[in-house]
Enzyme design. Structure first.
Site, PDB file in Angstrom:
ATOM      1  N   SER A   5      16.473  38.687  25.209  1.00  0.00           N
ATOM      2  CA  SER A   5      17.911  38.487  24.011  1.00  0.00           C
ATOM      3  C   SER A   5      18.135  39.611  23.264  1.00  0.00           C
ATOM      4  O   SER A   5      19.014  40.421  24.494  1.00  0.00           O
ATOM      5  CB  SER A   5      17.049  37.442  22.939  1.00  0.00           C
ATOM      6  OG  SER A   5      18.220  37.133  21.779  1.00  0.00           O
ATOM      7  N   HIS A  32      19.794  35.204  26.056  1.00  0.00           N
ATOM      8  CA  HIS A  32      21.029  35.005  25.094  1.00  0.00           C
ATOM      9  C   HIS A  32      22.312  36.273  24.958  1.00  0.00           C
ATOM     10  O   HIS A  32      21.914  37.185  24.887  1.00  0.00           O
ATOM     11  CB  HIS A  32      20.425  35.053  23.497  1.00  0.00           C
ATOM     12  CG  HIS A  32      18.831  34.196  23.635  1.00  0.00           C
ATOM     13  ND1 HIS A  32      18.300  34.557  22.129  1.00  0.00           N
ATOM     14  CD2 HIS A  32      18.446  33.297  23.340  1.00  0.00           C
ATOM     15  CE1 HIS A  32      17.411  33.709  22.422  1.00  0.00           C
ATOM     16  NE2 HIS A  32      17.528  32.949  23.380  1.00  0.00           N
ATOM     17  N   ASP A 125      13.087  32.330  19.487  1.00  0.00           N
ATOM     18  CA  ASP A 125      13.022  31.569  20.521  1.00  0.00           C
ATOM     19  C   ASP A 125      11.682  32.103  21.576  1.00  0.00           C
ATOM     20  O   ASP A 125      12.066  33.907  21.688  1.00  0.00           O
ATOM     21  CB  ASP A 125      14.299  31.884  21.276  1.00  0.00           C
ATOM     22  CG  ASP A 125      14.798  30.738  22.285  1.00  0.00           C
ATOM     23  OD1 ASP A 125      13.920  29.957  22.352  1.00  0.00           O
ATOM     24  OD2 ASP A 125      15.479  30.856  22.775  1.00  0.00           O
TER      25      ASP A 125
END
Ligand SMILES: C[S@@+](CC[C@H](N)C(=O)[O-])C[C@H]1O[C@@H](n2cnc3c(N)ncnc32)[C@H](O)[C@@H]1O
Lengths: 182, 279
Positions: A5, A32, A125
Site C-alpha cells: 500500500s 492500493h 488490509d
C-alpha cells in the site's frame, strides 16, 4: 501473491527487479492506488524487471512466468480453475482492490502452493488474508515493519496472522527466489 | 483440522445454499463466479449472525420474509454517479449522435443497482436534448435496490463527490442543478425521473426485455461465468435494433463469448459495441 500500500510502488519495484525470471510461478500484485488512475503500475514494473507485467484481465488463465497487477477500482479474485475474476463490491479497509479479497480467494484456490507477501502500508488490509493463507497451508512473508516505509500494514498482519518469515526486503527477495525454484 | 478440509466443507455449504435458493425461490446463482459469491455468502453469515453457511441455508429455507435481504446481500448494489467518466463521455460522443435520428429512443439499463448510473445517463441525455424522446428501462434482480432507485434519494456526499466525474464525463452544467439537498440527503430532480421505468428482471432466467437502441450493462457480467455471460450477450443482441449499441463495464472481457461475433467493437477502452448489420 504480493500486497502493498502506502510506499508500495518502490518496494514492489525492488522485489520485481530482484526476482529471478526463470522461476516457474506466477506473481500477482495488489497495490492500493486511486480508483481513477490509469494502469500505471504494470508498465512501471514491466520496465523495471525481467518479468512480463500486465494488468490482470477477468476470465483469463494465470500463466507461470508472468506477473499481474490488480486493475485500479476493482477487487481481483482467483477462481478455483485459476482464472481471474473481478468485482466492484464494497471497499475493504477503504481499499478496492483489497489485498484481503485477493489473498483469501487465492488461499482457497492454491492452498499450500501459495506464498503471500505483505509489504509497507498504512492500514490493516492484508492481515485477514494472510491469516487465511496460513490456515490453508500456505506461506506468509511479511516485511519487517522497521524496514517498511509505513509500518502499520505489516505490523497488523504480524499481530493477526504471524509470519513464516518477517524480514527486510532483500531477505524476502532471496527467500522467494529460494522457495520458488523448487 | 487442516485448512484444506475446512475449505471443502465450505464449498459444500455454498453448493447447498445455492441449491436451496434456487429450488425454494427460483433464484439461480449456480453460474456466478464462485470466489466473489462465496465472499458475499460469508458476509450474509455475519449480518444474519448464523455462524455457518449451513445455518444460513436453514434460515433461508424457513423464513421467506428474509429473502429480499438475502438477494440484496448477494447482489451488492455498489455503484456511483458517473463511474468511469470516460465511458459516459464515449456514449455522448459516439452514441448520442446516432440516437438523434430516431423519433423515439429506448434504452435498457440492465443491473441498475440503486439508480446512480441511470440518473447519470438521464442527465447527459437531458444536456444533449435527447431526454424528451427517450424511455429508459432500468432493471435489476434486486427489489430492494429497485425501490431505492425509484425513490431517487442518496446520501448528499455521494453527489458532492461526483461533481468531478460529471465534468470529466462531459457534463456542461453544474451537477447540483439536478438534485435538491436537505440535511444529509439529496433527492434527484423529478424532471429526470419522468421517462425512467424501473422493473425487476433477472438476466439469468428472464428473456428479452424490450427493443432497445442502446443497452448498458456495466459491471454485472463480471460476476457471471462464461456460459451465463454468453447467454446475456446473446439476449442483448436479440433485444437491440439493427446496429444498436451495447456498453459494458470498462474491464469486462468478451473473448470467451461466442455471441461476441454478432457485435463489432466501437471503442475497446470503454467496451462499447455495436450490433453488426445483417444483410
Ligand atoms: C456492481 S452493480 C453495477 C451497478 C452499475 N451498473 C455500475 O456499473 O455502477 C451490479 C448490479 O447487478 C445486479 N445483478 C446481479 N445479478 C443480476 C441478474 N442476474 N440480473 C439482473 N441484475 C443483476 C445487482 O443487483 C447489482 O445491482
Amino acid at each position: 501473491m504480493i500486497g502493498a500500500s502506502a510506499g508500495g510502488p518502490a518496494a514492489l519495484q525492488t522485489i520485481m527487479a530482484g526476482l529471478h525470471a526463470d522461476i516457474h510461478v506466477a506473481v500477482i500484485l495488489v497495490v492500493h492506488v486511486r480508483a481513477d488512475t490509469e494502469d500505471l503500475m504494470s508498465p512501471l514494473l514491466d520496465r523495471s524487471s525481467k518479468w512480463p507485467v500486465t494488468t490482470a484481465r477477468e476470465r483469463t488463465r494465470i500463466e507461470p512466468g508472468h506477473a499481474y497487477v490488480a486493475p485500479p477500482g476493482y477487487h481481483l479474485l482467483i477462481e478455483r480453475d485459476r482464472r481471474f475474476s473481478l468485482s466492484v463490491d464494497k471497499r475493504i479497509s477503504f481499499s478496492r482492490p483489497s489485498i484481503d479479497v485477493l489473498f483469501e480467494s487465492a488461499a482457497d484456490a492454491y492452498g499450500a502452493n501459495l506464498v503471500g507477501v505483505l509489504l509497507t502500508g498504512a492500514n490493516a488490509d492484508g492481515a485477514a488474508g494472510m491469516k487465511r493463507i496460513r490456515e490453508a497451508g500456505g506461506t506468509a512473508l511479511i516485511q519487517d515493519p522497521a524496514d517498511a516505509a509505513v509500518p502499520i500494514m505489516p505490523q497488523a498482519a504480524l499481530d493477526m496472522a504471524g509470519a513464516d518469515l518477517c524480514a527486510p526486503l532483500p531477505e524476502l527477495v532471496a527467500a522467494l527466489n529460494r522457495m520458488c525454484r523448487t | 483440522m487442516t485448512g484444506e478440509g475446512a475449505e471443502d466443507i465450505e464449498a459444500i455449504e455454498v453448493d447447498l445454499f445455492v441449491e436451496a435458493l434456487r429450488r425454494r425461490y427460483g433464484y439461480d446463482f449456480r453460474q456466478y463466479n464462485r470466489a466473489s459469491l462465496t465472499r458475499r455468502i460469508r458476509n450474509l453469515v455475519t449480518t444474519f449472525g448464523t455462524g455457518t453457511i449451513g445455518q444460513l441455508t436453514d434460515t433461508l429455507l424457513h423464513d421467506a420474509a428474509r429473502l429480499p435481504e438475502v438477494i440484496s446481500g448477494l447482489s451488492v448494489p455498489v455503484s456511483e454517479f458517473f463511474r468511469d467518466p470516460a465511458s459516459f463521455a464515449c456514449l455522448r460522443r459516439d452514441v448520442f449522435p446516432a440516437l438523434v435520428s430516431y423519433p423515439q429512443v429506448n434504452i435498457w439499463q440492465a443491473g441498475c443497482a440503486r439508480g446512480e448510473e441511470v440518473y447519470s445517463l438521464a442527465i447527459l441525455l437531458t444536456e444533449a436534448g435527447l431526454y424528451e424522446r427517450t424511455r429508459i428501462y432500468a432493471t435489476d434482480i434486486s427489489p430492494d435496490s429497485l425501490s431505492r432507485a425509484a425513490a431517487g434519494i442518496f446520501p448528499a456526499r455521494d453527489l458532492r463527490d461526483s461533481a468531478e466525474r460529471y465534468r470529466n464525463a462531459g457534463g456542461t452544467h453544474s451537477l447540483s442543478d439536478y438534485y435538491h439537498s436537505r440535511y444529509e440527503f439529496s433527492k434527484i430532480d423529478t424532471q429526470l425521473m419522468r421517462n425512467i421505468t424501473f422493473a425487476e428482471h433477472n438476466l439469468v432466467t428472464d428473456g428479452v426485455f424490450c427493443e432497445a437502441h442502446l443497452i448498458l450493462c456495466r459491471n454485472v457480467l463480471i460476476y457471471f461465468t462464461n456460459p451465463l455471460q454468453n447467454r446475456a450477450i446473446g439476449m442483448f443482441a436479440d433485444s437491440l435494433v439493427r446496429t444498436g449499441f451495447l456498453c459494458l463495464g470498462a474491464r469486462e472481457n468478451l473473448e470467451f463469448s461466442p455471441e461476441r461475433q454478432r457485435f463489432q467493437i466501437v471503442n475497446a477502452a470503454t467496451q462499447l459495441y455495436r450490433l453488426k448489420p445483417i444483410y
